[in-house]
Scaffold this active site. Structure first.
Site, PDB file in Angstrom:
ATOM      1  N   CYS A   1       9.373  35.975  -0.188  1.00 17.58           N
ATOM      2  CA  CYS A   1       9.180  34.396   0.054  1.00 17.58           C
ATOM      3  C   CYS A   1       9.206  33.981   1.524  1.00 17.58           C
ATOM      4  O   CYS A   1      10.068  33.887   1.962  1.00 17.58           O
ATOM      5  CB  CYS A   1      10.072  33.732  -0.795  1.00 17.58           C
ATOM      6  SG  CYS A   1       9.778  31.919  -0.831  1.00 17.58           S
TER       7      CYS A   1
ATOM      8  N   CYS B   1      10.682  30.765   2.178  1.00 13.17           N
ATOM      9  CA  CYS B   1      12.236  30.512   2.173  1.00 13.17           C
ATOM     10  C   CYS B   1      12.645  31.328   3.396  1.00 13.17           C
ATOM     11  O   CYS B   1      13.782  30.770   3.856  1.00 13.17           O
ATOM     12  CB  CYS B   1      12.667  31.289   0.785  1.00 13.17           C
ATOM     13  SG  CYS B   1      11.642  31.303  -0.655  1.00 13.17           S
ATOM     14  N   ASP B   2      12.336  32.346   3.641  1.00 11.47           N
ATOM     15  CA  ASP B   2      12.837  33.126   4.603  1.00 11.47           C
ATOM     16  C   ASP B   2      12.185  33.347   6.193  1.00 11.47           C
ATOM     17  O   ASP B   2      12.849  33.529   6.950  1.00 11.47           O
ATOM     18  CB  ASP B   2      13.231  34.460   4.397  1.00 11.47           C
ATOM     19  CG  ASP B   2      13.953  34.550   3.146  1.00 11.47           C
ATOM     20  OD1 ASP B   2      14.890  33.647   2.710  1.00 11.47           O
ATOM     21  OD2 ASP B   2      13.757  35.357   2.087  1.00 11.47           O
TER      22      ASP B   2
END
Ligand code: NDP
Length: 328
Positions: free
Chosen positions: A155, A158-159
């Site tokens: 993701c 997300c990261d």
């Protein structure tokens, strides 16, 4: 309409004495990601006394990520596992009965829906909220598994933030890969887009966006052989070009964007799914094609797949379930 015997307010008393007994409840939630827990918080506060089964991965996909910086309400960020534990505690606070176990079969053919847990326990409910999520696909390499959370991620939104001014790679040639590569290009110094074919499957506008982004280098006809790293995490990847030549790239982040699999196999005989297996809901609601069965979170969302959108749809599912039960 009375679908079930009135239950005691003490959830322990509502438990069957043994697994062969059929248990009945007013609201059953399957899945424990942000969607499932948010549905539980709302359902419990509405006095529906929900029972929630956590599924195979308690806490869902977020438990495999590190920092979550984009969930509103956490100005300093929060780790995925802590966020999920907080959501769980909030659901417990209002009386959700949280249990381990996953749905192995269902029967949604009657008004009182039946769900079998772990092949042995049968539970019936007029309102079932499905929040079983989706699973990011991985290549299946040993090194990929080794560095999950240490540079390997499923993701980018997300990261990606953790790779400011660093070099990263994205695997995949679809819309997700194109989107993640352009997102990462705004953060990282350079993005390699690793595509196994000699063309991209992504839509034309997405391909154009990638082509216009100067710091994305597309590596067509490349496959990943191994992700290289050490105790500090990922520092490179070994690729195979056109099935023969080995190419090494230096990267600190390796992002998978080769698709997601919605966790819907168990529901496929009853619920309408799209061609990739996502549950189809009536737009703007959590309603499925079966009355009293609601879906929220990634299991019905191939597009946004964010913790906050999942949580929002969990709220919608609980409100839809509450209204449905109120009209019976
Ligand atoms: P897709 O299935 O469309 O694409 C997956 C990509 O990963 C393909 O390029 C595929 O290669 C590649 N791939 C699969 N397995 C491997 C493997 N083992 N090794 C290397 N590469 C692999 O998935 P997406 O997640 O991109 O999209 C899913 C759906 O969601 C699509 O309908 C898409 O249009 C939609 N979507 C829409 C968006 C938007 O409109 N903004 C954003 C994101 C998704 P190959 O082509 O060779 O099979």
């Amino acid at each position: 309409m009375e679908f079930f015997k009135p239950l005691s307010t003490n959830t322990n008393e509502s438990q069957p004495k043994n697994n062969s007994e059929i248990e009945q409840t007013k609201c059953l939630i399957i899945g424990s990601g942000p969607a499932g827990y948010t549905a539980a918080i709302y359902a419990a506060r509405a006095n529906l006394k929900p029972i929630l089964y956590e599924g195979l991965q308690p806490g869902g996909q977020l438990t495999t990520t590190t920092e979550v910086d984009n969930f509103p309400g956490y100005p300093e960020g929060v780790t995925g596992p802590v966020l999920m534990e907080n959501l769980k505690q909030q659901a417990l606070r209002f009386g959700t009965d949280i249990r381990s176990g996953y749905a192995t079969s269902v029967d949604f053919s009657k008004q009182l829906h039946t769900v079998v847990i772990d092949n042995e326990k049968t539970i019936q409910s007029p309102a079932v909220i499905i929040a079983t999520g989706a699973t990011a696909k991985y290549l299946g390499l040993e090194s990929e598994n080794k560095y999950k959370g240490l540079g390997v991620s499923g993701c980018a939104t997300c990261d990606g933030f953790f790779y400011r001014n660093q070099d990263v790679a994205v695997v995949g040639g679809g819309d997700t890969a194109a989107e993640e590569a352009t997102y990462l290009a705004g953060i990282a110094r350079k993005v390699y887009l690793i595509i196994r074919k000699d063309y991209m499957r992504a839509s034309k506008p997405m391909q154009e966006r990638v082509a216009k982004t100067k710091n994305i280098e597309i590596l067509y006809e490349h496959q990943t052989k191994e992700i290289l790293g050490d105790e500090n995490g990922v520092h490179g990847a070994l690729l195979i070009k056109k099935g023969k030549e080995e190419v090494k790239i230096d990267i600190s982040g390796f992002f998978l964007a080769i698709g997601h699999t919605p966790n819907t196999v168990v529901f496929k005989d009853f619920l309408k799914l799209d061609e990739t297996g996502y549950i189809i809901t009536t737009p703007g609601t959590s309603k499925t094609n079966i009355q009293g069965v609601f879906a929220c979170g990634d299991v019905q969302d191939p597009h946004y797949r964010q913790a906050i959108t999942a949580a929002g749809s969990g709220c919608i599912a609980a409100l839809d379930a509450e209204r449905y039960l109120g009209n019976l």
